[in-house]
Design a protein around this motif. Sequence first.
Motif, PDB file in Angstrom:
ATOM      1  N   ASP A  76     -19.927 -68.947  42.450  1.00 32.02           N
ATOM      2  CA  ASP A  76     -20.643 -67.555  42.733  1.00 32.02           C
ATOM      3  C   ASP A  76     -21.549 -67.838  41.809  1.00 32.02           C
ATOM      4  OD1 ASP A  76     -18.012 -66.116  43.572  1.00 32.02           O
ATOM      5  OD2 ASP A  76     -17.648 -66.007  41.755  1.00 32.02           O
ATOM      6  N   ASP A 121     -21.003 -70.876  32.846  1.00 29.19           N
ATOM      7  CA  ASP A 121     -20.122 -70.844  30.929  1.00 29.19           C
ATOM      8  C   ASP A 121     -21.269 -71.333  30.099  1.00 29.19           C
ATOM      9  OD1 ASP A 121     -19.213 -68.253  32.328  1.00 29.19           O
ATOM     10  OD2 ASP A 121     -16.644 -69.871  32.561  1.00 29.19           O
ATOM     11  N   THR A 147     -22.927 -59.882  34.935  1.00 27.71           N
ATOM     12  CA  THR A 147     -21.704 -61.091  35.275  1.00 27.71           C
ATOM     13  C   THR A 147     -20.411 -60.538  34.875  1.00 27.71           C
ATOM     14  OG1 THR A 147     -22.658 -62.206  34.722  1.00 27.71           O
ATOM     15  CG2 THR A 147     -23.586 -62.573  36.308  1.00 27.71           C
ATOM     16  N   PRO A 148     -18.962 -61.282  35.544  1.00 25.38           N
ATOM     17  CA  PRO A 148     -18.169 -61.075  35.481  1.00 25.38           C
ATOM     18  C   PRO A 148     -18.093 -62.287  34.109  1.00 25.38           C
ATOM     19  CG  PRO A 148     -17.826 -61.899  37.178  1.00 25.38           C
ATOM     20  CD  PRO A 148     -19.371 -61.807  36.806  1.00 25.38           C
ATOM     21  N   GLN A 149     -16.901 -62.431  32.554  1.00 21.45           N
ATOM     22  CA  GLN A 149     -16.756 -62.482  31.906  1.00 21.45           C
ATOM     23  C   GLN A 149     -16.432 -64.242  32.417  1.00 21.45           C
ATOM     24  OE1 GLN A 149     -16.801 -61.058  29.070  1.00 21.45           O
ATOM     25  NE2 GLN A 149     -15.715 -62.466  27.822  1.00 21.45           N
TER      26      GLN A 149
END
Length: 115
Positions: free
Chosen positions: A90, A39, A82-84
């Motif tokens: 992952d 992130d 992709t997810p938040q």
Amino acid sequence: MDFTVWRQNVLGAAHRAADRTYQERVWFGHDLLQRDSPDDLICTFMDDLVFEKFLLDPQLSLSEREAAARLYKAVEEYADSTPQVLTPADVIDDPQFERVRIAAREFLKIAESVG
């Protein structure tokens, strides 16, 4: 922002994106002195570096600009697909993220040859 500092920050982010060994060490907490996450890396490109303005800087050579644009596009495409919230487990083996690593290595090769 001073272009030289800005460029060094972009190169630093590219090194973080290109280096799987670094990612394995810091994303999974194996380095007590450094912390990082997928992130944080994505945010560095998408927000912190003001990358879109960097691409417009006249001090970039054409080859460096093109390689930087490919890197930014790879990061942007990865972030959009992709997810938040990204977990290291992952991302580390994700074939889509490998495209980001490859684009980062290609950018670094060109940028470091330009000086």
